[in-house]
Design an enzyme around this catalytic site. Structure first.
Site, PDB file in Angstrom:
ATOM      1  N   GLY A   6       0.823  -1.208   0.000  1.00  0.00           N
ATOM      2  CA  GLY A   6       0.000   0.000   0.000  1.00  0.00           C
ATOM      3  C   GLY A   6       0.855   1.255   0.000  1.00  0.00           C
ATOM      4  O   GLY A   6       0.679   2.157  -0.830  1.00  0.00           O
TER       5      GLY A   6
ATOM      6  N   ASP B 193       3.686  -9.392   6.726  1.00  0.00           N
ATOM      7  CA  ASP B 193       2.744 -10.225   5.968  1.00  0.00           C
ATOM      8  C   ASP B 193       3.432 -10.966   4.813  1.00  0.00           C
ATOM      9  O   ASP B 193       2.889 -11.943   4.298  1.00  0.00           O
ATOM     10  CB  ASP B 193       1.599  -9.364   5.409  1.00  0.00           C
ATOM     11  CG  ASP B 193       0.950  -8.493   6.475  1.00  0.00           C
ATOM     12  OD1 ASP B 193       1.006  -8.870   7.657  1.00  0.00           O
ATOM     13  OD2 ASP B 193       0.401  -7.438   6.117  1.00  0.00           O
TER      14      ASP B 193
ATOM     15  N   ARG C 121      -8.541 -23.018  24.449  1.00  0.00           N
ATOM     16  CA  ARG C 121      -8.084 -21.704  24.886  1.00  0.00           C
ATOM     17  C   ARG C 121      -7.530 -20.993  23.666  1.00  0.00           C
ATOM     18  O   ARG C 121      -6.950 -21.635  22.783  1.00  0.00           O
ATOM     19  CB  ARG C 121      -6.984 -21.815  25.952  1.00  0.00           C
ATOM     20  CG  ARG C 121      -7.453 -22.328  27.292  1.00  0.00           C
ATOM     21  CD  ARG C 121      -8.372 -21.331  28.014  1.00  0.00           C
ATOM     22  NE  ARG C 121      -8.707 -21.783  29.363  1.00  0.00           N
ATOM     23  CZ  ARG C 121      -9.732 -22.586  29.669  1.00  0.00           C
ATOM     24  NH1 ARG C 121     -10.508 -23.057  28.708  1.00  0.00           N
ATOM     25  NH2 ARG C 121      -9.973 -22.930  30.916  1.00  0.00           N
TER      26      ARG C 121
HETATM   27  O1  F6P Z   1       0.386  -5.219   7.598  1.00  0.00           O
HETATM   28  C1  F6P Z   1       0.920  -5.486   8.851  1.00  0.00           C
HETATM   29  C2  F6P Z   1      -0.152  -5.723   9.867  1.00  0.00           C
HETATM   30  O2  F6P Z   1       0.469  -6.024  11.103  1.00  0.00           O
HETATM   31  C3  F6P Z   1      -1.166  -6.803   9.504  1.00  0.00           C
HETATM   32  O3  F6P Z   1      -0.651  -8.106   9.659  1.00  0.00           O
HETATM   33  C4  F6P Z   1      -2.313  -6.446  10.416  1.00  0.00           C
HETATM   34  O4  F6P Z   1      -3.521  -6.885   9.872  1.00  0.00           O
HETATM   35  C5  F6P Z   1      -2.256  -4.931  10.454  1.00  0.00           C
HETATM   36  O5  F6P Z   1      -0.940  -4.563  10.057  1.00  0.00           O
HETATM   37  C6  F6P Z   1      -2.551  -4.314  11.800  1.00  0.00           C
HETATM   38  O6  F6P Z   1      -2.585  -2.939  11.650  1.00  0.00           O
HETATM   39  P1  F6P Z   1      -2.553  -1.908  12.867  1.00  0.00           P
HETATM   40  O7  F6P Z   1      -1.112  -1.736  13.267  1.00  0.00           O
HETATM   41  O8  F6P Z   1      -3.134  -0.659  12.297  1.00  0.00           O
HETATM   42  O9  F6P Z   1      -3.357  -2.478  13.976  1.00  0.00           O
END
Ligand code: F6P
Length: 363
Positions: A118, A142, A281
């Site tokens: 992005g 990711d 859990r």
């Molecule tokens: O893209 C990295 C990431 O950690 C994703 O794995 C996760 O969905 C997102 O960012 C979490 O974003 P934030 O830091 O805004 O909670």
């Protein structure tokens, strides 16, 4: 073109290894080429601020402590796309011209942007619009950027998730429980797949492979029949409910609310408890996967990427992203890297490995 002054910024979610990149860029740009290196704070937010929020890096960043530090000394943001910037009134405004003006005010000959898909896409759009000489460096836990086998931060996230399974297994065995671990990864199941294999998971649920509870139940029943009193289930955050709904978490309220994935682990845990009578859990690992001490691989990758990005600028080669491929640092057109998310190949080597080990994907 003579380069004298370059800028560097980190954008998108932080991850381990970013400081190793910043250190390597400064070491090579300043130490070898004698350029000034300007650190821009908080990603594009620093370029929107007036005065522009940036400062010259100096030899302090050469200390080896930088290699060991998680996060980013420059700060970052994963909000505030300058092409659709949130306004007080709830609307969106195009503030790209201000960001470009910020780069101009800093007098930069080139810009190194460290980001995920992005952020890199946004930086490229800015570069095209503003004639900025951009080189990109891929980072994301990711690991879903195309054209590179590895992005900075992934290895450390996998290590953290694996270590969580190492911690969960003995307590699962002691209490005869099914332990569900929810990991990050946005729309890709790379962290879940690698950590699941490394951490001895019995079931790995990833968004790329649709699952059925009946199959997971059968796997747990087979384990019980074989004499096993516990099970480890890893679920990637973007996995949907069996009927196809995404589970998200809301952070903050009103116009400032942001949505991320989060919570599928609890759904899976509850369903398994009801359907199989297992004592379950759930652990949601969250942002501990992003912080922490970078694993050696992220430090090495970050250093290699930083040096190569500087060499690209010296060679006047822009609109390129550095990448890791077959033991080499290479570079690719940015467009190639951002044109589609690199999610898990359901027929790829690691899925085959997991299946070969008897791990169930619930399909
Ligand atoms: O893209 C990295 C990431 O950690 C994703 O794995 C996760 O969905 C997102 O960012 C979490 O974003 P934030 O830091 O805004 O909670």
């Amino acid at each position: 073109m003579t380069v004298k002054r370059i800028g560097i910024l980190t954008s998108g979610g932080d991850c381990a290894g970013l400081n190793a990149v910043i250190r390597a860029v400064y070491a090579h740009a300043s130490g070898h080429f004698g350029w000034d290196v300007i650190g821009i704070h908080n990603g594009t937010a620093g370029l929107l601020a007036r005065p522009v929020d940036a400062s010259a890096l100096d030899d302090k960043v050469l200390g080896s402590d930088m290699l060991r530090q998680g996060g980013t000394i420059l700060g970052t943001t994963n909000k505030g796309n300058p092409f659709a910037f949130p306004q007080e009134n709830g609307g969106l405004a195009d503030r790209s011209a201000e960001v470009i003006e910020g780069v101009r005010q800093l007098g930069l000959d080139a810009l190194i942007g460290i980001g995920g898909d992005g952020s890199i896409a946004i930086l490229r759009r800015l570069a095209i619009q503003g004639g900025i000489n951009l080189v990109a460096i891929p980072k994301t836990i990711d690991n879903d950027l195309g054209a590179t086998e590895m992005s900075i931060g992934f290895e450390t996230a996998v290590q953290t998730a694996t270590s969580a399974l190492d911690h969960l297994q003995p307590t699962a065995a002691s209490h005869s429980r099914v332990m569900v671990l929810e990991v990050m990864g946005r729309d890709a199941g790379h962290i879940a797949l690698s950590a699941g294999i490394a951490g001895g998971a019995d079931v790995i649920l990833i968004p790329e492979i649709p699952y059925k509870f009946a199959t997971v139940e059968a796997k747990l029943a087979a384990l019980r029949k074989s004499g096993r009193n516990f099970a480890l289930v890893v679920v990637a955050e973007a996995v949907k409910t069996e009927s196809g709904e995404a589970i998200t978490a809301v952070h903050g309220g009103g116009a400032k609310a942001t949505h991320t994935y989060g919570g599928i682990g609890h759904y899976i845990g509850e369903e398994l408890a009801i359907r199989c009578g297992a004592e379950t859990r759930v652990t949601v690992l969250g942002h501990v996967q992003r912080g922490g001490t970078p694993e050696p691989k992220d430090r090495v990758l970050g250093s290699a990427f930083g040096v190569h990005a500087v060499d690209l600028i010296a060679a006047g080669r822009f609109d390129r992203m550095v990448a890791w491929n077959a033991r080499q640092v290479i570079d690719v057109p940015i467009q190639t890297a951002i044109q589609g998310a690199a999610t898990v190949d359901p027929h790829g080597a690691l899925v085959k490995t997991a299946r070969g080990l008897g791990i169930s994907f619930g399909d």
